[in-house]
Design a protein around this motif. Structure first.
Motif, PDB file in Angstrom:
ATOM      1  N   ALA A 169       0.905  -1.224  -0.077  1.00 15.73           N
ATOM      2  CA  ALA A 169       0.061   0.018  -0.001  1.00 15.73           C
ATOM      3  C   ALA A 169       0.621   1.233  -0.074  1.00 15.73           C
ATOM      4  CB  ALA A 169      -0.869  -0.051   1.297  1.00 15.73           C
ATOM      5  N   ASP A 174      -3.482   1.593  -4.749  1.00 18.41           N
ATOM      6  CA  ASP A 174      -4.810   0.880  -5.500  1.00 18.41           C
ATOM      7  C   ASP A 174      -4.547  -0.576  -5.587  1.00 18.41           C
ATOM      8  OD1 ASP A 174      -5.903   3.294  -5.834  1.00 18.41           O
ATOM      9  OD2 ASP A 174      -4.882   3.649  -7.860  1.00 18.41           O
ATOM     10  N   GLU A 177      -5.250  -2.269  -2.357  1.00 13.30           N
ATOM     11  CA  GLU A 177      -6.884  -2.222  -2.238  1.00 13.30           C
ATOM     12  C   GLU A 177      -7.428  -3.207  -2.958  1.00 13.30           C
ATOM     13  OE1 GLU A 177      -9.746   1.385  -1.180  1.00 13.30           O
ATOM     14  OE2 GLU A 177      -8.934   1.604  -3.231  1.00 13.30           O
ATOM     15  N   TYR A 180      -7.251  -6.386  -1.189  1.00 11.17           N
ATOM     16  CA  TYR A 180      -8.067  -6.599   0.040  1.00 11.17           C
ATOM     17  C   TYR A 180      -9.447  -6.934  -0.306  1.00 11.17           C
ATOM     18  CZ  TYR A 180     -10.675  -5.341   4.435  1.00 11.17           C
ATOM     19  OH  TYR A 180     -11.394  -5.215   5.482  1.00 11.17           O
ATOM     20  N   ARG A 201      -5.175   4.489   3.319  1.00  9.38           N
ATOM     21  CA  ARG A 201      -4.226   5.314   2.442  1.00  9.38           C
ATOM     22  C   ARG A 201      -3.089   6.138   3.286  1.00  9.38           C
ATOM     23  NH1 ARG A 201      -4.340   6.494  -2.910  1.00  9.38           N
ATOM     24  NH2 ARG A 201      -6.719   5.508  -3.005  1.00  9.38           N
TER      25      ARG A 201
END
Length: 337
Positions: A169, A174, A177, A180, A201
């Protein structure tokens, strides 16, 4: 003792013979080091190269021997010899991480880590790898996370996997994410895992901006870091910006106050600078002049007279840099040089 006696009398042939006999009998590294000294003093380049290669192989790619060997070749010769040496060490399955780093062979370094599957070592060098081979290390971490999480694990395991996801991250939020969300789809009922793996973030800032803000802090200037925009804003006493004041008041949780002039303790920095001076006479004179009103002005005038004013500004800048880095770390903000 016999070797040192021969060396003292410049009887290098006999000294070499004793060393070679010693290597055959005990394989002690000390005899190799003595040979290096002998060959350096007698300008026997080929023999010196041979000894360093032997040590390099015996000591599993010790980078210090590698550097010594490298200095014995011109650039064109070394390019060919380097590859042969590295290839040989790789075939011997030696740990040559430091050599890869010395030669900036980051793809080879990543390839080595993939082969050994040593995530602990990768974690140690991940900043270098993310900077130079980001796709490779992201792919490795991603595959490793999925592989480990195929089986339900403990909180400790989830925390370990979370550390790899957070590393991704920091460089590609992105992508992290996406990973995840994929885990959410694969394991929707693993609440503990999803809780540990959740990411936010990362905050970042240019270190020079933090240093500048701290250097220019005073009773009349207050600076803040905006977590949303990741920029620094400043309030000036003589130039009132009511809109900015209202914005900070209404969204206080989005702002982090930077250090003020009271937090920096520049007077203490000045004292430390003086106490670290080697010249006792200069040190004593400066120390005696920094008491009372106008201490900074008198200090700078005297430092200029002694020709160390530039040294002071360099020292002060280094201390501001340390203070800025400490502030970033305390507030979990990634600083960019």
């Amino acid at each position: 003792i016999l070797i040192y006696m021969y060396k003292e009398n410049k009887n290098y042939d006999q000294a070499e013979k004793v060393c070679l006999d010693g290597i055959q009998q005990s394989h002690s590294v000390d005899f190799y080091h003595l040979l290096i000294d002998i060959y350096q003093k007698t300008n026997q380049k080929n023999k010196l190269i041979n000894v360093l290669k032997q040590l390099l192989c015996r000591k599993q790619g010790n980078v210090e021997y590698y550097k010594q060997l490298k200095q014995l070749y011109n650039q064109e010769e070394w390019q060919k010899e380097k590859q042969e040496i590295i290839t040989y060490l790789e075939k011997q399955n030696n740990n040559i991480i430091d050599i890869y780093l010395e030669e900036k062979m980051y793809y080879s370094l990543m390839k080595y880590f993939k082969k050994t599957n040593d995530v602990i070592q990768i974690k140690k060098y991940e900043d270098i790898l993310f900077k130079n081979v980001p796709k490779d290390i992201i792919e490795f971490y991603e595959n490793y996370i999925y592989k480990v999480l195929k089986k339900s694990g403990t909180r400790e395991i989830y925390q370990q996997m979370s550390s790899y996801l957070k590393s991704i991250a920091r460089y590609d939020f992105d992508k992290a994410e996406d990973i995840y969300h994929q885990l959410e789809l694969l394991y929707p009922k693993r609440y503990a895992m999803l809780e540990e793996m959740k990411i936010e973030r990362s905050l970042s800032v240019q270190l020079i901006d933090i240093i500048f803000a701290i250097e220019n802090s005073s009773n009349h200037v207050t600076s803040y870091y905006n977590k949303k925009t990741q920029k620094i804003v400043s309030l000036f006493e003589e130039l009132i910006d009511q809109n900015l004041i209202d914005e900070i008041d209404e969204n206080w949780d989005q702002y982090i106050a930077l250090l003020s002039s009271y937090d920096v303790h520049e007077y203490q920095i000045m004292q430390d600078f003086i106490l670290n001076l080697k010249n006792k006479d200069i040190r004593d004179q400066l120390w005696n002049t920094i008491h009372g009103k106008g201490a900074f002005r008198r200090f700078k005038d005297l430092a200029a007279r002694f020709g160390i004013l530039e040294d002071w500004f360099l020292y002060l800048n280094q201390q501001y840099r340390k203070i800025a880095i400490k502030w970033c770390r305390e507030n979990n903000i990634i600083y960019v040089e």
